[in-house]
Scaffold this active site. Structure first.
Site, PDB file in Angstrom:
ATOM      1  CE  LYS A  81     -43.095  49.667 -15.180  1.00  0.00           C
ATOM      2  NZ  LYS A  81     -44.289  48.820 -15.078  1.00  0.00           N
ATOM      3  CG  ASP A 122     -43.914  52.711 -12.415  1.00  0.00           C
ATOM      4  OD1 ASP A 122     -44.016  52.151 -11.308  1.00  0.00           O
ATOM      5  OD2 ASP A 122     -44.578  52.380 -13.414  1.00  0.00           O
TER       6      ASP A 122
END
Ligand code: C5P
Length: 294
Positions: free
Chosen positions: A13, A138
């Site tokens: 990401k 995350d």
């Protein structure tokens, strides 16, 4: 008979924005961030096995331990009573560790999602996200991936429409920076508002172009000030023609977005000559995390 093995991609990401709003009483920081999965990925091979043993072979020896998040994700499903069967995991690392790209978190989310599917555990997305939050801040985002607004310490995930398809150069300065150390270095004067995150969310919700001028990261000036290697890599990218360069997460990895492949390729080839470790990749839409690739 055990089910056949599958390959699963675990995308990295980037943080299109990362607004650090305040320090919380539990020591974590309150965030508002737009996260985006990208095509740089680790690859997992997941073999369901008889018995309950879970193993994970990693092609990077330093990452082969009981602390490995892929392994811990499978074991968490067992200790929570969701999974009775076993799994032999193989993990090919491509996402640099400790880079701000969420590699370990993505591996964990891919294991949760894939085992849920292979073993028909019937866990909902919300249940998978709650399990993920116990493994790392995350992880909940990676259960769905794509483009999402992240709040809290990372556990509140609001799915957004996929952002416009963008080419990306991801470049890694030659240092490692620990997430905890970067957050520790923050002072209250560094905290900001969520205006940039809100502007990017509004643009993406309206289906418009991503406003590059609103991409921002509260942690970037803190890291750039302390680690000159990050400033040097950023300057090389800008010198090569990148118009926007931002840091992802707690760094040190930088990214530059492009709408034209030829522009991206020009910059990529130029920084390659400067021996900067870099990848030319692109944004990846939601629902593709943990989906078998074959
Ligand atoms: O949750 P995770 O283990 O990924 O976080 C690593 C470290 O980053 C935490 O120990 C904490 O110091 C810092 N952190 C934070 N606020 C967040 C997320 C992480 O302070 N929202």
């Amino acid at each position: 008979m055990t089910a056949p093995a599958i390959f699963v991609p675990a995308w990295a990401k980037i943080n299109l924005t990362l607004s650090v709003l305040a320090k919380r009483e539990d020591g974590y920081h309150a965030l508002a961030s737009v996260m985006q999965t990208v095509s740089l990925c680790d690859t997992l091979r997941i073999q369901p096995t008889d018995g309950s043993a879970v193993t994970c072979a990693v092609d990077v020896p330093a990452l082969q331990s009981d602390e490995n998040l892929a392994l811990r994700a499978a074991r968490l499903l067992q200790t929570e009573g969701h999974l009775a069967g076993g799994a032999a995991l193989e993990l090919r690392k491509q996402i640099p560790a400790q880079g701000g790209l969420g590699g370990g978190s993505s591996d964990a989310a891919a294991v949760l999602t894939a085992l849920n599917q292979i073993y028909a555990l019937n866990l909902t997305q919300a249940q998978l996200e709650a399990l993920g939050a116990r493994l790392g801040s995350d992880v909940p985002f990676f259960i769905q991936g794509g483009t999402a607004l992240i709040e809290g310490r990372g556990e509140f995930v609001t799915q957004l429409p996929d952002c416009e398809p963008l080419w990306l150069i991801i470049a890694r300065p030659p240092i490692s920076v620990s997430t905890a150390a970067v957050f520790r270095a923050l002072t209250p004067a560094d905290y900001g508002d969520a205006n940039d995150t809100e502007a990017v969310v509004a643009a993406i919700r309206s289906g418009g172009p991503v406003p590059f001028e609103r991409l921002s990261n509260t942690l970037e000036p803190v890291v750039i000030q302390r680690w000159p290697e990050v400033a040097a890599t950023r300057d090389t990218l800008i010198g090569a023609g990148a118009s926007v360069v931002r840091m992802s997460g707690s760094g040190p990895t930088l990214f530059a977005p492009f709408r034209s492949l030829l522009d991206a390729t020009h910059v990529f080839n130029t920084i390659h000559l400067e021996h900067i470790e870099a990848w030319l990749c692109h944004t990846v839409g939601h629902g593709t995390v943990g989906t078998p690739s074959a």
